[in-house]
Design an enzyme around this catalytic site. Sequence first.
Site, PDB file in Angstrom:
ATOM      1  N   LYS A  95       0.849  -1.193   0.000  1.00  0.00           N
ATOM      2  CA  LYS A  95       0.000   0.000   0.000  1.00  0.00           C
ATOM      3  C   LYS A  95       0.886   1.245   0.000  1.00  0.00           C
ATOM      4  O   LYS A  95       1.927   1.282   0.680  1.00  0.00           O
ATOM      5  CB  LYS A  95      -0.897  -0.043   1.229  1.00  0.00           C
ATOM      6  CG  LYS A  95      -1.929   1.066   1.335  1.00  0.00           C
ATOM      7  CD  LYS A  95      -2.787   0.830   2.581  1.00  0.00           C
ATOM      8  CE  LYS A  95      -3.812   1.909   2.801  1.00  0.00           C
ATOM      9  NZ  LYS A  95      -4.639   1.630   4.021  1.00  0.00           N
ATOM     10  N   SER A 104      -9.459   1.571   3.473  1.00  0.00           N
ATOM     11  CA  SER A 104      -8.622   2.372   2.586  1.00  0.00           C
ATOM     12  C   SER A 104      -7.606   1.545   1.791  1.00  0.00           C
ATOM     13  O   SER A 104      -7.005   2.040   0.842  1.00  0.00           O
ATOM     14  CB  SER A 104      -7.860   3.438   3.402  1.00  0.00           C
ATOM     15  OG  SER A 104      -6.917   2.841   4.284  1.00  0.00           O
ATOM     16  N   SER A 127      -9.841  -0.886   7.459  1.00  0.00           N
ATOM     17  CA  SER A 127      -9.196  -0.636   6.170  1.00  0.00           C
ATOM     18  C   SER A 127      -8.508  -1.840   5.555  1.00  0.00           C
ATOM     19  O   SER A 127      -8.059  -1.771   4.405  1.00  0.00           O
ATOM     20  CB  SER A 127      -8.188   0.504   6.308  1.00  0.00           C
ATOM     21  OG  SER A 127      -8.856   1.713   6.593  1.00  0.00           O
TER      22      SER A 127
END
Length: 330
Positions: A120, A200, A224
């Site tokens: 990420k 996210s 997330s």
Amino acid sequence: MKLPSLKPTNYKSFLYGVISVGLLFSQPTFAAKKFSDAELELLTKTKTISQLHALMIKGDLTSAQLTQFYLNKISLNDHKYNSVIAVNPEAMNIATSLDSLMGESQEDLPLLFGMPILLKDNIETAELPTTAGSLALKDNHTKRDAGLTERLRAAGAIILGKTNLSEWANFRSERSSSGWSAIGGQTKNPHDVTRTTCGSSSGSGAAVAANFAIAAIGTETNGSITCPAAVNGVVGVKPSVGLVSRFGVVPISPTQDTAGPMTKNIADAKRVLAAMQGKDKRDKATLNKDLSLSSSEVTVLPIGDLKLGVVYSSAEQHEQVKSLLEVLQA
């Protein structure tokens, strides 16, 4: 096999060291099989890391094959999903160097040897900027690895690139858009591009669902990892806070932030977590945590031992949801 040690603040020295060490070895005497893209697609979707390692030890598969396969997939297909923000320009060099360390016979390989993994884009890597999806950080080249990135590399992983995310991990405002960032645009669900990827860690979940890497790393403050894993149909693990170092990860909450694996199966999730966890004096929360898990314990559960749970909520009152649950429970 013992990999060259990784100096946390000097990744380039490590990379060149791996290449140099690799050149001291003769090239493997075996010739890897020439898998078609369709065969590699099936292998990487259905085999665990342990099973892929068995093919490597046998000489049928190489890290370079896997890495090139994934780079090609991302290049050809990610325009449909916007799951990957950037790829690592050194990925193929690292893969080739790791392959040069393989001999005719090997003991157990390091946990993640030769496995391409995406991170990420709120997690630092030496080669790429860490943007958190924001234009304000588009040139944020820290030239260092996060604590968890160091551990992944030490376990033999190839950092393939960075995944899209909800900008600033969905904490840029009270009206932020799940799965959207100014750097990467709107992440789309590979199963149905009209459906949400949640956030996210949207890019990490979508990339694993699209089979753009063996695994991806997400981060979670509040849902997330678990939400993108659920809606993209992959395995996601939110570790206890302190199990994985947060050093080099764009922060939100010191009491809630954590990073964890997103994979295609449970065995790989356990293996990646075993590799990335550990104490780090740069993150005091890790000093009292440890995962007591040896590589011999990172195995596939027999189907008969696998227990599935159903989470009940008000959503089950919807007649179509209720009918689906009734089928699952039958």
